[in-house]
Design a protein around this motif. Structure first.
Motif, PDB file in Angstrom:
ATOM      1  N   PRO A  21       0.832  -1.206   0.000  1.00  0.00           N
ATOM      2  CA  PRO A  21       0.000   0.000   0.000  1.00  0.00           C
ATOM      3  C   PRO A  21       0.866   1.255   0.000  1.00  0.00           C
ATOM      4  O   PRO A  21       1.921   1.290   0.635  1.00  0.00           O
ATOM      5  CB  PRO A  21      -0.784  -0.109   1.320  1.00  0.00           C
ATOM      6  CG  PRO A  21      -0.662  -1.526   1.742  1.00  0.00           C
ATOM      7  CD  PRO A  21       0.625  -2.027   1.187  1.00  0.00           C
ATOM      8  N   SER A  22       0.426   2.267  -0.715  1.00  0.00           N
ATOM      9  CA  SER A  22       1.175   3.531  -0.720  1.00  0.00           C
ATOM     10  C   SER A  22       0.220   4.715  -0.771  1.00  0.00           C
ATOM     11  O   SER A  22      -0.887   4.621  -1.289  1.00  0.00           O
ATOM     12  CB  SER A  22       2.161   3.581  -1.889  1.00  0.00           C
ATOM     13  OG  SER A  22       1.464   3.589  -3.115  1.00  0.00           O
ATOM     14  N   LEU A  23       0.705   5.813  -0.197  1.00  0.00           N
ATOM     15  CA  LEU A  23      -0.030   7.074  -0.174  1.00  0.00           C
ATOM     16  C   LEU A  23       0.717   8.085  -1.030  1.00  0.00           C
ATOM     17  O   LEU A  23       1.930   7.997  -1.186  1.00  0.00           O
ATOM     18  CB  LEU A  23      -0.092   7.645   1.243  1.00  0.00           C
ATOM     19  CG  LEU A  23      -1.120   7.125   2.231  1.00  0.00           C
ATOM     20  CD1 LEU A  23      -0.952   7.849   3.561  1.00  0.00           C
ATOM     21  CD2 LEU A  23      -2.528   7.288   1.716  1.00  0.00           C
ATOM     22  N   ASN A  24      -0.009   9.048  -1.554  1.00  0.00           N
ATOM     23  CA  ASN A  24       0.642  10.193  -2.170  1.00  0.00           C
ATOM     24  C   ASN A  24      -0.057  11.451  -1.663  1.00  0.00           C
ATOM     25  O   ASN A  24      -1.070  11.370  -0.966  1.00  0.00           O
ATOM     26  CB  ASN A  24       0.640  10.096  -3.706  1.00  0.00           C
ATOM     27  CG  ASN A  24      -0.766   9.991  -4.272  1.00  0.00           C
ATOM     28  OD1 ASN A  24      -1.672  10.713  -3.866  1.00  0.00           O
ATOM     29  ND2 ASN A  24      -0.957   9.076  -5.216  1.00  0.00           N
ATOM     30  N   SER A  25       0.497  12.597  -1.989  1.00  0.00           N
ATOM     31  CA  SER A  25      -0.040  13.845  -1.445  1.00  0.00           C
ATOM     32  C   SER A  25      -1.475  14.093  -1.909  1.00  0.00           C
ATOM     33  O   SER A  25      -2.297  14.619  -1.156  1.00  0.00           O
ATOM     34  CB  SER A  25       0.861  15.023  -1.817  1.00  0.00           C
ATOM     35  OG  SER A  25       1.057  15.078  -3.209  1.00  0.00           O
ATOM     36  N   SER A  26      -1.824  13.666  -3.128  1.00  0.00           N
ATOM     37  CA  SER A  26      -3.185  13.869  -3.638  1.00  0.00           C
ATOM     38  C   SER A  26      -4.200  13.071  -2.827  1.00  0.00           C
ATOM     39  O   SER A  26      -5.271  13.585  -2.476  1.00  0.00           O
ATOM     40  CB  SER A  26      -3.281  13.457  -5.108  1.00  0.00           C
ATOM     41  OG  SER A  26      -2.466  14.272  -5.900  1.00  0.00           O
ATOM     42  N   ILE A  27      -3.881  11.818  -2.528  1.00  0.00           N
ATOM     43  CA  ILE A  27      -4.782  10.980  -1.726  1.00  0.00           C
ATOM     44  C   ILE A  27      -4.974  11.592  -0.350  1.00  0.00           C
ATOM     45  O   ILE A  27      -6.092  11.713   0.150  1.00  0.00           O
ATOM     46  CB  ILE A  27      -4.228   9.541  -1.598  1.00  0.00           C
ATOM     47  CG1 ILE A  27      -4.239   8.829  -2.950  1.00  0.00           C
ATOM     48  CG2 ILE A  27      -5.030   8.736  -0.571  1.00  0.00           C
ATOM     49  CD1 ILE A  27      -3.504   7.495  -2.958  1.00  0.00           C
ATOM     50  N   LEU A  28      -3.860  12.005   0.267  1.00  0.00           N
ATOM     51  CA  LEU A  28      -3.930  12.552   1.623  1.00  0.00           C
ATOM     52  C   LEU A  28      -4.744  13.853   1.651  1.00  0.00           C
ATOM     53  O   LEU A  28      -5.551  14.055   2.561  1.00  0.00           O
ATOM     54  CB  LEU A  28      -2.513  12.784   2.157  1.00  0.00           C
ATOM     55  CG  LEU A  28      -2.284  12.604   3.657  1.00  0.00           C
ATOM     56  CD1 LEU A  28      -2.827  11.282   4.169  1.00  0.00           C
ATOM     57  CD2 LEU A  28      -0.806  12.726   3.999  1.00  0.00           C
ATOM     58  N   ARG A  29      -4.556  14.701   0.657  1.00  0.00           N
ATOM     59  CA  ARG A  29      -5.291  15.984   0.611  1.00  0.00           C
ATOM     60  C   ARG A  29      -6.801  15.778   0.539  1.00  0.00           C
ATOM     61  O   ARG A  29      -7.564  16.601   1.017  1.00  0.00           O
ATOM     62  CB  ARG A  29      -4.840  16.818  -0.597  1.00  0.00           C
ATOM     63  CG  ARG A  29      -3.503  17.485  -0.427  1.00  0.00           C
ATOM     64  CD  ARG A  29      -3.235  18.448  -1.580  1.00  0.00           C
ATOM     65  NE  ARG A  29      -1.824  18.734  -1.674  1.00  0.00           N
ATOM     66  CZ  ARG A  29      -1.008  18.216  -2.599  1.00  0.00           C
ATOM     67  NH1 ARG A  29      -1.484  17.390  -3.523  1.00  0.00           N
ATOM     68  NH2 ARG A  29       0.273  18.507  -2.604  1.00  0.00           N
ATOM     69  N   ARG A  30      -7.230  14.679  -0.099  1.00  0.00           N
ATOM     70  CA  ARG A  30      -8.669  14.430  -0.285  1.00  0.00           C
ATOM     71  C   ARG A  30      -9.352  13.848   0.947  1.00  0.00           C
ATOM     72  O   ARG A  30     -10.577  13.822   1.038  1.00  0.00           O
ATOM     73  CB  ARG A  30      -8.891  13.468  -1.462  1.00  0.00           C
ATOM     74  CG  ARG A  30      -8.623  14.075  -2.819  1.00  0.00           C
ATOM     75  CD  ARG A  30      -9.203  13.212  -3.927  1.00  0.00           C
ATOM     76  NE  ARG A  30      -8.693  11.855  -3.923  1.00  0.00           N
ATOM     77  CZ  ARG A  30      -7.652  11.434  -4.645  1.00  0.00           C
ATOM     78  NH1 ARG A  30      -6.996  12.288  -5.412  1.00  0.00           N
ATOM     79  NH2 ARG A  30      -7.251  10.180  -4.599  1.00  0.00           N
ATOM     80  N   LEU A  31      -8.578  13.345   1.917  1.00  0.00           N
ATOM     81  CA  LEU A  31      -9.169  12.680   3.071  1.00  0.00           C
ATOM     82  C   LEU A  31     -10.037  13.634   3.888  1.00  0.00           C
ATOM     83  O   LEU A  31      -9.685  14.791   4.110  1.00  0.00           O
ATOM     84  CB  LEU A  31      -8.075  12.076   3.955  1.00  0.00           C
ATOM     85  CG  LEU A  31      -7.250  10.956   3.302  1.00  0.00           C
ATOM     86  CD1 LEU A  31      -6.211  10.435   4.271  1.00  0.00           C
ATOM     87  CD2 LEU A  31      -8.123   9.818   2.803  1.00  0.00           C
ATOM     88  N   LYS A  32     -11.179  13.114   4.334  1.00  0.00           N
ATOM     89  CA  LYS A  32     -12.148  13.937   5.070  1.00  0.00           C
ATOM     90  C   LYS A  32     -11.704  14.138   6.514  1.00  0.00           C
ATOM     91  O   LYS A  32     -11.287  13.197   7.181  1.00  0.00           O
ATOM     92  CB  LYS A  32     -13.516  13.256   5.040  1.00  0.00           C
ATOM     93  CG  LYS A  32     -14.626  14.073   5.677  1.00  0.00           C
ATOM     94  CD  LYS A  32     -15.986  13.416   5.480  1.00  0.00           C
ATOM     95  CE  LYS A  32     -16.123  12.187   6.359  1.00  0.00           C
ATOM     96  NZ  LYS A  32     -17.471  11.610   6.329  1.00  0.00           N
ATOM     97  N   ILE A  33     -11.825  15.371   6.995  1.00  0.00           N
ATOM     98  CA  ILE A  33     -11.477  15.736   8.365  1.00  0.00           C
ATOM     99  C   ILE A  33     -12.702  16.343   9.032  1.00  0.00           C
ATOM    100  O   ILE A  33     -13.351  17.222   8.465  1.00  0.00           O
ATOM    101  CB  ILE A  33     -10.310  16.759   8.409  1.00  0.00           C
ATOM    102  CG1 ILE A  33      -9.095  16.245   7.625  1.00  0.00           C
ATOM    103  CG2 ILE A  33      -9.931  17.108   9.849  1.00  0.00           C
ATOM    104  CD1 ILE A  33      -8.453  15.004   8.180  1.00  0.00           C
ATOM    105  N   ILE A  34     -13.000  15.889  10.229  1.00  0.00           N
ATOM    106  CA  ILE A  34     -14.115  16.436  11.016  1.00  0.00           C
ATOM    107  C   ILE A  34     -13.523  17.015  12.295  1.00  0.00           C
ATOM    108  O   ILE A  34     -12.742  16.347  12.976  1.00  0.00           O
ATOM    109  CB  ILE A  34     -15.145  15.330  11.358  1.00  0.00           C
ATOM    110  CG1 ILE A  34     -15.697  14.722  10.062  1.00  0.00           C
ATOM    111  CG2 ILE A  34     -16.276  15.881  12.216  1.00  0.00           C
ATOM    112  CD1 ILE A  34     -16.499  13.459  10.270  1.00  0.00           C
TER     113      ILE A  34
END
Length: 197
Positions: A141-154
């Motif tokens: 599994p890998s993350l990139n900055s685009s995936i992280l930026r899209r993650l929902k924060i409450i």
């Protein structure tokens, strides 16, 4: 951004800057030195803290050349590959350290959210599962900055965030003190064992 009486809902890219570490062409393992600026690698990321044993360093010239990858107190570092749900909060002691190319740095860019609250938000089991589900790659599994930026924060109001972080920080401090006591007791037990046998 959606706002209601209790919580704000947004994506991470709206409240923080996400930066990938230096690519392999910018910094190689052979560039590591014994003394210099410590660099956080995936191998040195525990769950919640940095494992400081045998941490590599980079030279002063490399530090100046790669200064955009320096860390500040309150930054959060993610593993970019493998255990992508792993993150650490940068403490004052680690201010000015660097992060490697296999990591991602999250730096809060708004006064509406506390970095410590965001870190604790990232450590929730539900969020960690959410990160794993959004990572790419079946075998690694890998993350990139685009995936992280899209993650929902409450997140709630600043006053609520402060209450939450004060409680969780106190729990963390207590756990850390207990772990140190256990380690001392284990070392004492090993010494006694060696003396007896």
């Amino acid at each position: 951004m959606k706002i209601n009486n209790k919580f704000n809902t947004t994506n991470l890219g709206s409240i923080a800057k996400v930066q990938t570490g230096p690519f392999g062409s910018q910094l190689h393992e052979k560039d590591y030195v014994e003394q210099g600026t410590p660099i956080i690698t995936v191998e040195h990321m525990g769950y919640g803290s940095i494992i400081k044993d045998n941490i590599p360093c980079v030279s002063e010239s490399d530090t100046l050349r790669l200064k955009k990858f320096l860390l500040k107190t309150g930054d959060i570092v993610f593993s970019r590959v493998g255990s992508v749900d792993r993150s650490v909060l940068i403490k004052e002691y680690e201010d000015g350290w660097m992060f490697s190319g296999r990591c991602l740095r999250v730096r809060v860019t708004t006064n509406d959210i506390l970095p410590t609250y965001l870190y604790y938000y990232f450590t929730q089991n539900s969020f960690r599962q959410y990160v794993r589900n959004n990572a790419v790659g079946a075998t690694m599994p890998s993350l990139n900055s685009s995936i992280l930026r899209r993650l929902k924060i409450i997140y709630p109001s600043i006053s609520k965030q402060k209450q939450i972080t004060e409680i969780l920080s106190a729990v963390d401090d207590s756990l850390s003190n207990n772990r140190r006591r256990i380690q001392l007791l284990e070392e004492a037990a090993r010494l006694l064992f060696r003396e007896w046998f």
